[in-house]
Design an enzyme around this catalytic site. Structure first.
Site, PDB file in Angstrom:
ATOM      1  N   GLU A 261       0.883  -1.170   0.000  1.00  0.00           N
ATOM      2  CA  GLU A 261       0.000   0.000   0.000  1.00  0.00           C
ATOM      3  C   GLU A 261       0.911   1.207   0.000  1.00  0.00           C
ATOM      4  O   GLU A 261       1.525   1.542   1.009  1.00  0.00           O
ATOM      5  CB  GLU A 261      -0.921  -0.032   1.222  1.00  0.00           C
ATOM      6  CG  GLU A 261      -2.059   0.972   1.132  1.00  0.00           C
ATOM      7  CD  GLU A 261      -1.794   2.208   1.962  1.00  0.00           C
ATOM      8  OE1 GLU A 261      -1.450   3.246   1.342  1.00  0.00           O
ATOM      9  OE2 GLU A 261      -1.920   2.157   3.191  1.00  0.00           O
ATOM     10  N   CYS A 295      -2.007   8.984   3.198  1.00  0.00           N
ATOM     11  CA  CYS A 295      -1.733   8.582   1.816  1.00  0.00           C
ATOM     12  C   CYS A 295      -2.944   8.780   0.906  1.00  0.00           C
ATOM     13  O   CYS A 295      -2.783   8.912  -0.310  1.00  0.00           O
ATOM     14  CB  CYS A 295      -1.260   7.136   1.772  1.00  0.00           C
ATOM     15  SG  CYS A 295      -2.388   5.974   2.576  1.00  0.00           S
TER      16      CYS A 295
END
Length: 490
Positions: A261, A295
Site C-alpha cells: 500500500e 496517503c
C-alpha cells in the site's frame, strides 16, 4: 490559521521490543534511526530500541515455532484474544492517545479516533474469524468433488510508517490473526510506542507467547532481514512508492508474497452542481486531517470553472480559520508535522510550485517558535509542471485548479502514475457513475471524505501498489489456496 498554546507536560513510556513473550531492550547500537522527538517542541523524548540481528532471528523463530499451534486453534479462541484486546484498549484509551500525541504530534481527538478504530477493527475481525474458508466444486471427475480452501500462509512480516503509528499495523495484524497467522511487526522508529499499546493489550488478552513479536531499529537493515528470511511467508508493507519497489525486489528474490500500500496524490473532481460551501467543508476537514499526512489525502482539487472562485474562497477561509497547535492542547484542530524532514520537504514543494507559476492563496510558511508547524496552505492556478502537481506533498497543502469539461478533469486525474484514492463531488448519480468508472484509483469517495472502513478494502493500482488492506480481502492476503480433489472409493 490560528496557533494555540504550548504542550502540557506528559510522561513518555520507554519503548521496548517484544520477543517470544518477553519485553526486552534492544541490543543494537544503530546510528541509522532517529531519536523520538515531540513534534510540538522539537525536544527529544526517547529513542526506539534497536533490535540486533540475533533478536530479529529470535523473533522470526518464535513466530515460526508458534504458527502450527496458533493456526490450528479453533477460530473462536483466536477471536476471543482479539475481543479481549479490544476491551483492554478501551480501558486505556486516554493514556494510549496521550502517548501517541506526544510522539506523533496529532491532536488528542485524532489519537483517540485512531485507537477507537483499532478497537472496532479487532471486534470486526473477531467476528470474521469464524467465517467459512472453503467452498465445494464438482470438478471434472465423475463421482468426485473439489474442496477449495483458504489456509493461513504462515509467519508474516508487517512493516508500517509513522503517520498512523498504531492503526496501520493493527489493521494488518487483526486480519492475519483472524486467519491463524503469526507475525513479526516492525513499527516506525520515529513513533515506536504507539503500537506497543496494541501489543500489550493482545498479551493481556491471552495471546500465546511468540505469536506476536515486535522489533525496531534501523529500517533498512531490519526490513531486509525480515523480507529475505525463508520463514517469513508474506510481507505486508505500507509506505512510499520508492521503498515499496525495494521491498518488492527483495521479496521477489526470496519468492515471498507481498502486499504493498504505497503513495498517492489523490485527485478531487468537484462539479458545478454541488452545494459549494458543504463540499468545501467536507474536503477541508478531510485534507487537514492528521495534518495532511495521509496517503489518501485529497490533494489535486479540480473544480468546474463556474463554481471555482466560490469554492476557493470557502476553502481558503476554512484553512485560515483552522486552529493549529500542540496536539495535547484541547483547542488544537491540527497539530505539527510528525517529522522535521517532512516539513522541510513540504516547504520546498510550495516554494518550487510558486516559482513555477502557482498562486499562494493562504499559508505556505513554517510557524515561528518551537515544533514542526506548517500553516494550512492553499495554492491555485498551478501549471502542470509545478512540483505540487507531481510530487505527493504528504502534508497540509491543497492545490485547486479550474476545469471546463469532465474529460479535462478525468485526463488530469489520471495523468500521474499513482492510483490509490480519488474523490468525486456531484449531485448527479449518472455523472458520478461516469466519473468513478473513468478515474484510475483503487478507492474512491463520492460526496464523502470517509473512504476507509473496517469492513472494506483499501487497494491501490499503478504505482500505488497491489493487494488490499482491510475487509475480507485483507484476510485473503494472509492466506494461500489449497485445492483438494476427492473421489470416493466404493
Amino acid at each position: 490559521m490560528t496557533r494555540t498554546g504550548t504542550t502540557p507536560g506528559a510522561e513518555y513510556p520507554p519503548p521496548k521490543l517484544l520477543i517470544d513473550g518477553s519485553w526486552v531492550s534492544g541490543e543494537a547500537d544503530d546510528e541509522n534511526y532517529p531519536d523520538v522527538v515531540d513534534p510540538a517542541t522539537g525536544g527529544r523524548i526517547g529513542r526506539a530500541p534497536g533490535a540486533s540481528d540475533r533478536q530479529v532471528e529470535a523473533a522470526i523463530t518464535a513466530a515460526q515455532r508458534t504458527f502450527g499451534e496458533w493456526s490450528r486453534q479453533p477460530a473462536r479462541e483466536r477471536a476471543e484474544v482479539l475481543l479481549g484486546a479490544a476491551d483492554s484498549l478501551e480501558r486505556t484509551i486516554e493514556a494510549d492517545a496521550r502517548t501517541m500525541t506526544l510522539e506523533h504530534g496529532k491532536t488528542l481527538a485524532e489519537s483517540r479516533a485512531e485507537m477507537t478504530s483499532i478497537i472496532e477493527l479487532f471486534r470486526w475481525y473477531a467476528e470474521q474469524a469464524e467465517r467459512p474458508t472453503a467452498r465445494m466444486e464438482p470438478g471434472s471427475v465423475s463421482g468426485g468433488d473439489v474442496a477449495v480452501e483458504r489456509v493461513a500462509i504462515g509467519p508474516v512480516a508487517i512493516l508500517t510508517p509513522w503517520n498512523f503509528p498504531a492503526s496501520l499495523a493493527a489493521r494488518k495484524l487483526a486480519a492475519a490473526f483472524a486467519v491463524g497467522c503469526t507475525a513479526v511487526v516492525k513499527p516506525p522508529p520515529e513513533t515506536p510506542a504507539s503500537f506497543l499499546a496494541v501489543a500489550r493489550a493482545l498479551a493481556e488478552a491471552g495471546m500465546p507467547d511468540g505469536v506476536l513479536n515486535v522489533v525496531n531499529g534501523d529500517p533498512v537493515r531490519l526490513s531486509r532481514e525480515l523480507v529475505e528470511h525463508p520463514s517469513i511467508r508474506t510481507v505486508s508493507f505500507t509506505g512510499s512508492t520508492p521503498v515499496g519497489r525495494e521491498i518488492a525486489r527483495l521479496a521477489a528474490g526470496a519468492l515471498t508474497r507481498v502486499t504493498l500500500e504505497l503513495g498517492g496524490h489523490a485527485p478531487v473532481i468537484v462539479t458545478e452542481d454541488v452545494d459549494v460551501a458543504a463540499a468545501a467543508q467536507v474536503l477541508a476537514t478531510t485534507k487537514y486531517r492528521n495534518s495532511g499526512q495521509v496517503c489518501i489525502s485529497p490533494t489535486r482539487f479540480l473544480v468546474q470553472r463556474s463554481v471555482y472562485e466560490e469554492f476557493v474562497d470557502h476553502f481558503a477561509r476554512l484553512s485560515t480559520e483552522l486552529p493549529v497547535g500542540p496536539g495535547l492542547d484541547t483547542g488544537s484542530r491540527m497539530g505539527p508535522l510528525a517529522v522535521e524532514r517532512r516539513r522541510t520537504g513540504l516547504l520546498d514543494i510550495v516554494e518550487r510550485s510558486v516559482a513555477a507559476g502557482a498562486t499562494l492563496r493562504t499559508g505556505g510558511s513554517a510557524q515561528s517558535g518551537p515544533g514542526w508547524f506548517v500553516e494550512p496552505t492553499v495554492l491555485t492556478g498551478a501549471p502542470t509542471e509545478a512540483a505540487v502537481m507531481n510530487e505527493e506533498p504528504f502534508g497540509p497543502v491543497a492545490v485547486i485548479n479550474p476545469y471546463d469539461t469532465d474529460e479535462n478533469a478525468i485526463a488530469e486525474a489520471n495523468r500521474l502514475p499513482v492510483g490509490l484514492a480519488a474523490y468525486v463531488f456531484t449531485r448527479s448519480e449518472d455523472r458520478a457513475r461516469r466519473l468513478v468508472s473513468a478515474v484510475e484509483a483503487g478507492t474512491i469517495g463520492v460526496n464523502t471524505g470517509t473512504i476507509v472502513h473496517r469492513d472494506t478494502p483499501l487497494s491501490g493500482i499503478k504505482d500505488s501498489g497491489y493487494g488490499s488492506d482491510g475487509g475480507l480481502e485483507g484476510m485473503h492476503e494472509f492466506q494461500h489456496v489449497k485445492a483438494v480433489s476427492r473421489v470416493s472409493q466404493k
